[in-house]
Design a protein around this motif. Structure first.
Motif, PDB file in Angstrom:
ATOM      1  N   THR A   1       7.376 -14.329  -0.088  1.00  0.00           N
ATOM      2  CA  THR A   1       6.078 -13.953  -0.653  1.00  0.00           C
ATOM      3  C   THR A   1       5.233 -13.133   0.311  1.00  0.00           C
ATOM      4  OG1 THR A   1       5.295 -16.135  -0.039  1.00  0.00           O
ATOM      5  CG2 THR A   1       5.898 -15.810  -2.332  1.00  0.00           C
ATOM      6  N   ASP A   2       5.442 -13.319   1.609  1.00  0.00           N
ATOM      7  CA  ASP A   2       4.593 -12.542   2.527  1.00  0.00           C
ATOM      8  C   ASP A   2       5.052 -11.089   2.639  1.00  0.00           C
ATOM      9  OD1 ASP A   2       6.877 -13.387   3.694  1.00  0.00           O
ATOM     10  OD2 ASP A   2       5.988 -13.834   5.647  1.00  0.00           O
ATOM     11  N   ARG A   3       6.222 -10.788   2.072  1.00  0.00           N
ATOM     12  CA  ARG A   3       6.661  -9.387   2.052  1.00  0.00           C
ATOM     13  C   ARG A   3       6.310  -8.672   0.747  1.00  0.00           C
ATOM     14  NH1 ARG A   3      12.861  -9.234   4.053  1.00  0.00           N
ATOM     15  NH2 ARG A   3      12.641 -10.650   5.810  1.00  0.00           N
ATOM     16  N   LEU A   4       5.895  -9.422  -0.271  1.00  0.00           N
ATOM     17  CA  LEU A   4       5.624  -8.810  -1.581  1.00  0.00           C
ATOM     18  C   LEU A   4       4.513  -7.776  -1.459  1.00  0.00           C
ATOM     19  CD1 LEU A   4       5.629 -11.907  -3.986  1.00  0.00           C
ATOM     20  CD2 LEU A   4       7.472 -10.257  -3.629  1.00  0.00           C
ATOM     21  N   ASP A   5       4.722  -6.638  -2.063  1.00  0.00           N
ATOM     22  CA  ASP A   5       3.686  -5.609  -2.135  1.00  0.00           C
ATOM     23  C   ASP A   5       2.704  -6.021  -3.224  1.00  0.00           C
ATOM     24  OD1 ASP A   5       2.101  -3.459  -2.664  1.00  0.00           O
ATOM     25  OD2 ASP A   5       3.729  -2.056  -3.064  1.00  0.00           O
ATOM     26  N   VAL A   6       1.492  -6.370  -2.831  1.00  0.00           N
ATOM     27  CA  VAL A   6       0.540  -6.879  -3.826  1.00  0.00           C
ATOM     28  C   VAL A   6      -0.617  -5.915  -4.041  1.00  0.00           C
ATOM     29  CG1 VAL A   6       1.147  -9.291  -3.539  1.00  0.00           C
ATOM     30  CG2 VAL A   6      -0.554  -8.265  -2.019  1.00  0.00           C
ATOM     31  N   GLU A   7      -0.368  -4.643  -3.749  1.00  0.00           N
ATOM     32  CA  GLU A   7      -1.428  -3.645  -3.935  1.00  0.00           C
ATOM     33  C   GLU A   7      -1.886  -3.625  -5.405  1.00  0.00           C
ATOM     34  OE1 GLU A   7      -2.020   1.134  -3.300  1.00  0.00           O
ATOM     35  OE2 GLU A   7      -0.125   0.228  -2.653  1.00  0.00           O
ATOM     36  N   HIS A   8      -0.929  -3.807  -6.333  1.00  0.00           N
ATOM     37  CA  HIS A   8      -1.264  -3.813  -7.755  1.00  0.00           C
ATOM     38  C   HIS A   8      -1.299  -5.251  -8.303  1.00  0.00           C
ATOM     39  CE1 HIS A   8      -0.911   0.556  -7.961  1.00  0.00           C
ATOM     40  NE2 HIS A   8       0.113   0.411  -7.147  1.00  0.00           N
ATOM     41  N   GLY A   9      -1.364  -6.250  -7.406  1.00  0.00           N
ATOM     42  CA  GLY A   9      -1.469  -7.643  -7.826  1.00  0.00           C
ATOM     43  C   GLY A   9      -0.101  -8.314  -7.977  1.00  0.00           C
ATOM     44  N   TYR A  10       0.916  -7.506  -8.239  1.00  0.00           N
ATOM     45  CA  TYR A  10       2.267  -8.047  -8.368  1.00  0.00           C
ATOM     46  C   TYR A  10       3.237  -6.913  -8.087  1.00  0.00           C
ATOM     47  CZ  TYR A  10       2.863  -5.541 -12.765  1.00  0.00           C
ATOM     48  OH  TYR A  10       2.974  -4.563 -13.708  1.00  0.00           O
ATOM     49  N   THR A  11       4.508  -7.263  -7.980  1.00  0.00           N
ATOM     50  CA  THR A  11       5.527  -6.241  -7.817  1.00  0.00           C
ATOM     51  C   THR A  11       6.748  -6.663  -8.631  1.00  0.00           C
ATOM     52  OG1 THR A  11       6.656  -4.850  -6.190  1.00  0.00           O
ATOM     53  CG2 THR A  11       6.582  -7.205  -5.731  1.00  0.00           C
ATOM     54  N   GLU A  12       7.816  -5.878  -8.559  1.00  0.00           N
ATOM     55  CA  GLU A  12       9.037  -6.262  -9.275  1.00  0.00           C
ATOM     56  C   GLU A  12      10.039  -6.825  -8.277  1.00  0.00           C
ATOM     57  OE1 GLU A  12      10.250  -2.715 -11.194  1.00  0.00           O
ATOM     58  OE2 GLU A  12       8.328  -2.538 -12.224  1.00  0.00           O
ATOM     59  N   LEU A  13      10.649  -7.918  -8.658  1.00  0.00           N
ATOM     60  CA  LEU A  13      11.612  -8.573  -7.772  1.00  0.00           C
ATOM     61  C   LEU A  13      12.806  -7.653  -7.483  1.00  0.00           C
ATOM     62  CD1 LEU A  13      12.153 -11.333  -6.390  1.00  0.00           C
ATOM     63  CD2 LEU A  13      13.608 -11.874  -8.339  1.00  0.00           C
TER      64      LEU A  13
END
Lengths: 108, 108, 108, 108
Positions: free
Chosen positions: A59-71
């Motif tokens: 989770t700390d690598r997830l790109d959350v610029e748009h609130g979520y990303t695609e797995l």
């Protein structure tokens, strides 16, 4: 005829390919990652010869610029145990050189 | 230019198509259905304008001859709420005539 | 009751969500991109009210360090025409700010 | 350490799981089946160690009551050749007892 160890490795591969291509693309955020981890584990454990699956969404690598990303493989580490007629295979997936590498950890 | 109501309907459709085609094919059993329902709901709720998703996997219809089956529209009912700039859309999916019909329930 | 224009927009959204989440994750290279474009177009055109789909896989953007990559919105532009009871919707997908934006181009 | 033959079987499994779970759920009709067969073959052939994939969509079995159906194992036969460091594996998928069985045909 394939040996039991070869069959066990084939079955491990099937589960990895299934896991990856079923769930790649799923919208995921830090908040929704735990339920997705559990669903991936429990769905793949339904498949024949699959003794256990552990999925860790990073989770700390997830790109959350748009609130979520695609797995994708970039955000996921997986360990899996297969038992085929007494042969146990452990297989793992993690990033290596920018590529989600699936590999056999042990065949016994 | 599309109206807000049209945009809201477009957004509702996107979420339905995403939900269906992301998760169709997932191995599912009565035991693993609850974690899959939660993961589907939480993953789609990540998407923009999506206020709420409720997924009901019809476990008593699942073919369990092989212990599990693959998720299809036949085994799933879905209700979703979208809010786009104040226009609220409710959309639903259920089987009708052997086809998983997605439809607009209300646009307000 | 939803209007025909709202229904048309809902149908357009369904096709976009389906297209994206069915094919995201597919292994793709510059050599295999043309057959994948055709298959995506023809499969989505099967769906109700879908008059035409044009998919352009941006082969010069594909990361080919490992010979192929996985299809994501970053590598794809899509245009689609929906006709619902005489209302025609054109919808498009392209990258905007690092996010694969799906939008209504016209509703008539 | 896993042997080359075991690795080859693991790689064969990965491709089968990938193929199945990437493309299950794709809308397909007799008219669109040929382009989908080609796209599946060419996309999976991108993956490492994969020498060849042949996909046969069983168009005469497709349920066309609604004009198209969703691809599942029921409608598909697959043969695949993997070469890992000189070990060649042939693997196949076909329906058996209502279940899409993936199996090793030869390991040499």
């Amino acid at each position: 005829m394939a040996s039991d160890a070869q069959q066990a490795c084939f079955e491990a591969g099937i589960k990895f390919g299934a896991l990856y291509h079923q769930f790649a693309g799923t919208p995921v955020s830090p908040a929704s990652a735990p339920s997705l981890e559990t669903a991936i584990e429990e769905s793949i454990e339904n498949q024949p010869f699959c003794e256990g699956v552990a999925v860790d969404i990073l989770t700390d690598r997830l790109d959350v610029e748009h609130g979520y990303t695609e797995l994708t493989g970039e955000y996921m580490e997986v360990e899996m145990r297969i038992d085929y007629e007494g042969t146990e295979v452990v297989a793992e997936m993690a990033m290596q050189d920018g590529y989600p590498l699936m590999e056999l950890a042990s065949v016994e």
